[in-house]
Scaffold this active site. Structure first.
Site, PDB file in Angstrom:
ATOM      1  N   HIS A 239       0.818  -1.219   0.000  1.00 56.40           N
ATOM      2  CA  HIS A 239       0.000   0.000   0.000  1.00 56.40           C
ATOM      3  C   HIS A 239       0.854   1.273   0.000  1.00 56.40           C
ATOM      4  O   HIS A 239       0.545   2.243  -0.697  1.00 56.40           O
ATOM      5  CB  HIS A 239      -0.898   0.026   1.238  1.00 56.40           C
ATOM      6  CG  HIS A 239      -1.629  -1.264   1.494  1.00 56.40           C
ATOM      7  ND1 HIS A 239      -2.751  -1.619   0.805  1.00 56.40           N
ATOM      8  CD2 HIS A 239      -1.382  -2.282   2.364  1.00 56.40           C
ATOM      9  CE1 HIS A 239      -3.198  -2.787   1.246  1.00 56.40           C
ATOM     10  NE2 HIS A 239      -2.373  -3.208   2.184  1.00 56.40           N
TER      11      HIS A 239
HETATM   12  O1  RIB Z   1      -3.725  -0.454   5.610  1.00 59.41           O
HETATM   13  C1  RIB Z   1      -2.466  -0.395   5.055  1.00 59.41           C
HETATM   14  C2  RIB Z   1      -1.531   0.412   5.939  1.00 59.41           C
HETATM   15  O2  RIB Z   1      -1.437  -0.199   7.203  1.00 59.41           O
HETATM   16  C3  RIB Z   1      -0.122   0.561   5.417  1.00 59.41           C
HETATM   17  O3  RIB Z   1       0.357   1.853   5.666  1.00 59.41           O
HETATM   18  C4  RIB Z   1       0.661  -0.498   6.138  1.00 59.41           C
HETATM   19  O4  RIB Z   1       1.897  -0.053   6.646  1.00 59.41           O
HETATM   20  C5  RIB Z   1      -0.294  -1.002   7.201  1.00 59.41           C
HETATM   21  O5  RIB Z   1       0.002  -1.708   8.210  1.00 59.41           O
END
Ligand code: RIB
Ligand code: CA
Length: 316
Positions: A239
């Site tokens: 992400h």
């Molecule tokens: O939901 C995705 C986010 O939460 C990202 O930033 C990742 O680091 C996570 O744990």
């Protein structure tokens, strides 16, 4: 001219990968890396940021910021996904644990030093940004743009059925940032979930003889194992790296102006992002939201950035 950015991160393997990409990208001038609690505790996030920057030793050393405790504590434990140290138990050393300034102070300083020029890339909970805005109420209008990874528009959450991790960790801060006057781009789960990096990526990583290669070869295999165990996924979500690509290559994304807010209470819905998508919305647009991306080209861009970062740290 390189774009000035502050990377606000909670490393986290996903965040660490984004740092590897950003710190060697000639299109970016990383003026600061600020730690925030999220995937790991504030103390560990601070330590991990320093350890990663020391290990990578980029050509231009950014200022580093220390995470402080969020007002409500951290509601989630990510150790099952990213290991006890948040980096797949990579055992990274830190040469010297200096006491850096708090992240929110570094954010205020750097925005004030270059008004309207700095993009904040927020890859964790929005605690630091909300605190910086609270500390300096003029700051929201001095930020160039905030590009945030978080929330969902129509899809499910990833930490509860309704909420995405970063927003769920600190919904009050997320609401403050969403409601601020800053120019914002949100890259939500609906879009980032579309890309799964498969196992074949492991054979395309920079060589072990490079600093970036040594780091990613330590932290990525545990991430693949965790995603398989936790989500039965034959690959990993990245992400935060995708969000970084939205900063460097916005042409690979489709965006829409939307009106968004955050649910700060609720037994089932706390931390959910809510968008007024009625035919005749009553809320005013307050952010640009990524609604689609060229999945293949974004994946290629991530690999290209890592390859470049590898080359930049060859034999050193
Ligand atoms: O939901 C995705 C986010 O939460 C990202 O930033 C990742 O680091 C996570 O744990
Ligand atoms: Ca993150």
């Amino acid at each position: 001219m390189a774009k000035k950015v502050i990377l606000d991160v909670d490393p986290g393997i996903d965040d660490a990968l984004a740092l590897c990409m950003a710190l060697f990208d000639p299109r970016l001038e990383v003026v600061a890396v600020t730690a925030v609690g999220g995937n790991v505790s504030p103390q560990l996030a601070t330590r991990n940021v320093r350890a990663i920057v020391e290990q990578l030793d980029p050509p231009r050393l950014p200022r580093l910021g220390a995470a402080s405790e969020p007002d409500q504590g951290l509601p989630v434990d990510s150790r099952h996904l990213f290991g006890v140290d948040g980096l797949g138990d990579a055992g990274l050393e830190v040469a010297e644990l200096l006491a850096p300034h708090p992240s929110e102070k570094i954010i205020c300083d750097e925005i004030r030093a270059a008004p309207e020029e700095v993009t904040i890339v927020a890859l964790g909970p929005l605690t630091n940004i909300a605190r910086a805005f609270h500390r300096d109420p003029e700051l929201p209008s001095l930020v160039g743009r905030i590009v945030m990874m978080g929330g969902t528009v129509a899809g499910p959450g990833n930490v509860t059925p309704a909420a995405e991790f970063n927003i769920f960790c600190d919904p009050l801060s997320a609401r403050a940032v969403f409601r601020s006057r800053t120019t914002k781009t949100l890259v939500p789960l609906d879009v980032t979930n579309r890309l799964v990096l498969g196992f074949d990526v492991l054979s395309q990583l920079p060589e072990e003889t490079t600093r970036v290669g040594r780091l990613v070869r330590k932290i990525l295999p545990p991430a693949f194992r965790a995603f398989r165990q936790e989500s039965a996924l034959e690959g990993i979500h990245v992400h935060d790296s995708i969000t970084l690509v939205a900063v460097t290559n916005p042409e690979l994304f489709v965006t829409q102006e939307m009106a968004g807010d955050v649910e700060v209470r609720g037994e089932l819905t706390m931390g959910a992002t809510v968008f007024d998508r009625r035919r005749v919305p009553a809320w005013r647009h307050n952010m640009e939201v990524a609604v689609d991306m060229d999945v293949h080209k974004v994946a290629q861009q991530i690999l290209r950035n890592l390859a470049h970062a590898g080359k930049s740290t060859e034999g050193l």
